[in-house]
Design an enzyme around this catalytic site. Sequence first.
Site, PDB file in Angstrom:
ATOM      1  N   SER A 272      -5.794   3.160   4.914  1.00 39.72           N
ATOM      2  CA  SER A 272      -5.180   2.456   3.787  1.00 39.72           C
ATOM      3  C   SER A 272      -6.267   1.801   2.936  1.00 39.72           C
ATOM      4  O   SER A 272      -6.218   0.617   2.627  1.00 39.72           O
ATOM      5  CB  SER A 272      -4.170   1.394   4.260  1.00 39.72           C
ATOM      6  OG  SER A 272      -3.331   1.005   3.186  1.00 39.72           O
TER       7      SER A 272
ATOM      8  N   SER B  26       0.793  -1.236   0.000  1.00 38.31           N
ATOM      9  CA  SER B  26       0.000   0.000   0.000  1.00 38.31           C
ATOM     10  C   SER B  26       0.821   1.279   0.000  1.00 38.31           C
ATOM     11  O   SER B  26       0.247   2.375  -0.094  1.00 38.31           O
ATOM     12  CB  SER B  26      -0.956   0.015   1.202  1.00 38.31           C
ATOM     13  OG  SER B  26      -2.076  -0.784   0.943  1.00 38.31           O
TER      14      SER B  26
ATOM     15  N   LYS C 206       0.047   3.900  -2.636  1.00 41.71           N
ATOM     16  CA  LYS C 206      -0.917   4.997  -2.510  1.00 41.71           C
ATOM     17  C   LYS C 206      -0.234   6.365  -2.459  1.00 41.71           C
ATOM     18  O   LYS C 206      -0.882   7.388  -2.706  1.00 41.71           O
ATOM     19  CB  LYS C 206      -1.784   4.792  -1.265  1.00 41.71           C
ATOM     20  CG  LYS C 206      -2.709   3.582  -1.351  1.00 41.71           C
ATOM     21  CD  LYS C 206      -3.540   3.437  -0.091  1.00 41.71           C
ATOM     22  CE  LYS C 206      -4.530   2.277  -0.181  1.00 41.71           C
ATOM     23  NZ  LYS C 206      -3.910   0.953  -0.191  1.00 41.71           N
TER      24      LYS C 206
END
Length: 432
Positions: free
Chosen positions: A275, A112, A115
């Site tokens: 997240s 993640s 991102k």
Amino acid sequence: MKNAWWVGSSVGVLVAVGAVIGGGVWVNQTGFGLDHPAPMTVEMPAALFSPAINSDTTQDAASSPDFEALTAQLTEQAADPRLGTFVGVARDVESGEIVWEQNQGTAVRPASATKILTAAVALYELGREDTITTQVLEGEQPGTVVIKAAGDVTLSEEMLDDLAAQLEGQNIDTVLIDTSIWPDEGFASTWDPIDVDAGYIADVEPSMIEAGRIGGSEGDLPRSHTPALDVAQALADRIGAETTGTTEITTDSTVLASVESDTLDQRLARMMEDSDNVMAEGIAKEVAASKGLPTDSASTATMTLDILEGKGFDLSDVSIVDNSGLSFDNLITPRLLDDILTRAATETELRSLLTSLPIAHGTGTLEDRYEGMTGAGWVRAKTGTLTDTSALAGVVTSESGRVFTFAFVSNDSAILPAREALDEMASMLRDF
């Protein structure tokens, strides 16, 4: 010197997070009818130092602190077996000096931390004040209304209540929804369908209630398999309509009701804190639709890299197939992650990327981490977690007042031990 105010004020923002943990106690013990004085106000501190990276000037080597001991500490920590296959980089923002690196140009599975790329592109292309307006339009048939989905994947129950209130008194028996703004697939071929019920992803459609969660508004709750239809059904239930479905509006229609999303700044903060994969993919699709580009995940991932390349970032060996980091096929270098974070510390356009990051032992995915560590309350970072993968990329103010950006990525490692080792490493930057 146009960036000086942000670099200085970024230090103020980062210093301020150190009070989050203790401040929570005060909040919980006040505000219940007790008599207390007005809150104290303070002036914004002056900038603590000049722009972090200025290609037009040459840094005086004598003014740069001695990072030798810190470099040695980080090198020793990087060899910790808990970190498996480990790559990373740490930079002093003021001087622009790389104080430590280990294969920073090697692309690895980032989870993640992906991102960070998505947030940067959204801020560049949409701007921090961007909002999404969801409209309810008059349908072609009497008694029919159409929700014109516009890309808001976090419609709340309160927003649906608002739409229903605006439609009060009208004789409506059918609620349809038009999702044509994102005509391409919403579920990437590299994702596992089991992750829908696990709460990590859903078919990403341009109108969803709380990112498709079932039974709540946050966390890894099971996600809907029919998120856009759920929106139509939720509105229908509120206004007493019996029929729902999908359609595509091809002519101008009267707007009967509308609601507006949070700003991009607010949505990015929520995306980073939780997240949230659905939000990341939705924001990327919003960018693509605004540019008239395809909205499937593979295409939006290509768009993300194209935009970053156009902004001058080094994308050597970087490849991504989604914007959330859920795919195991993404490969990103620590250098790129750190370059974006450094830009966020020195560019007005990206400055809110830093304040969107979770606070160590304070908020979001870092709330339960950094127990007893010096980085608690000072580190702000994006986490990343997949099988055998742990990442941590962010910013921290050291005890000496330096601001460091960093990107640490561990592959081929057990998650919990790797997380602890990453947190220890970021705390070393705090201790400098």
